[in-house]
Design an enzyme around this catalytic site. Sequence first.
Site, PDB file in Angstrom:
ATOM      1  N   HIS A   1       0.807  -1.222   0.000  1.00 62.30           N
ATOM      2  CA  HIS A   1       0.000   0.000   0.000  1.00 62.30           C
ATOM      3  C   HIS A   1       0.839   1.271   0.000  1.00 62.30           C
ATOM      4  CE1 HIS A   1       0.217  -0.610   4.522  1.00 62.30           C
ATOM      5  NE2 HIS A   1       0.443   0.689   4.464  1.00 62.30           N
TER       6      HIS A   1
ATOM      7  N   SER B   1       4.654   1.730   8.049  1.00 65.54           N
ATOM      8  CA  SER B   1       4.273   0.745   7.042  1.00 65.54           C
ATOM      9  C   SER B   1       5.434   0.507   6.087  1.00 65.54           C
ATOM     10  CB  SER B   1       3.071   1.247   6.238  1.00 65.54           C
ATOM     11  OG  SER B   1       1.904   1.250   7.005  1.00 65.54           O
TER      12      SER B   1
END
Length: 310
Positions: free
Chosen positions: A139, A266
């Site tokens: 992502h 992330s």
Amino acid sequence: MTNGPHTAVSNQPVELTAPAAEQAFFEGPSEGAQGGSPTAFTSDGLEQVAGRTRALSESVPAEAWTAPSAPLPDIGEASFGPPDLLETVHGPDDRVQITDTAAYPWRVNASLLVTAADNSQWIGTGWFIGPHTLVTAGHVVHIKHSGVPGRDGWVKSIQVMPGRNGTFLPFGAVTSTNFRSVTGWTADGDENFDYGALVIPTELGATTGWFGFGSWPDADLLKTSVNISGYPGDQPPGTQWYDGRGVSSVNPLKVFYDIDTAGGQSGSAVYRIHNGGRYGIAVHAYGGLTTNSGTRITKAVFDNLVLWKA
């Protein structure tokens, strides 16, 4: 080519064909050409970070590029929206700030400034696996289900800042527009396949060094301590923070751990110490009420990382 949700895809017209020869089960790490003694680790496989005194290296001048000083949102919010709760710090916050970010292994970790297709900007983390390749979450390189016109799909560019410490860039910055992921993420948005990579147009990783990566069976991972260091958005912009603890649980596609993280991390490496080297075993991507989690480096993931590193 890998079949199913692990089928490799790119935003560039490159042929992503898995190597014909059988690959080794593990790809080894490198401490790079920057020099200096690597940071020590403890007998239980965690980085030794308490009471650190080593000064920042200044042997590699920063390029003429200014790191952003204003806070930016976590790239995860582009696909998933704002978090409902602060789910990634469980109980007391055990994270430790890394100040000697130009030392190995901290310089392997890069602060990422992501510019999406609609020119919105976000933050994430990546880690070198070779001279010109960094691993990150899927992502980070490809946005799904944002609900914002023109935002979904491959991001426009990513500024890579290895070993960043606030506005100090010990290795400068380099821009990538060359991205990798798999159809399980780009087509399906399935969190079990949320991993990707970015390729930079230089061999900066030969200077910073990189982590190895490998795939271990459940029983081995469940008795392993793992480490995460990256660039969380709840701390001063561009500062690197570390935490480590044992693996809590695993399933065939994910690894779970009670290690404190925050949005912006992330794509961080979830890595173990093995025979004196640092090896990624998962790609950090998600928070949870009691544990955080990352995409497990299975044999299929391993094969794609070898392909992307080549």
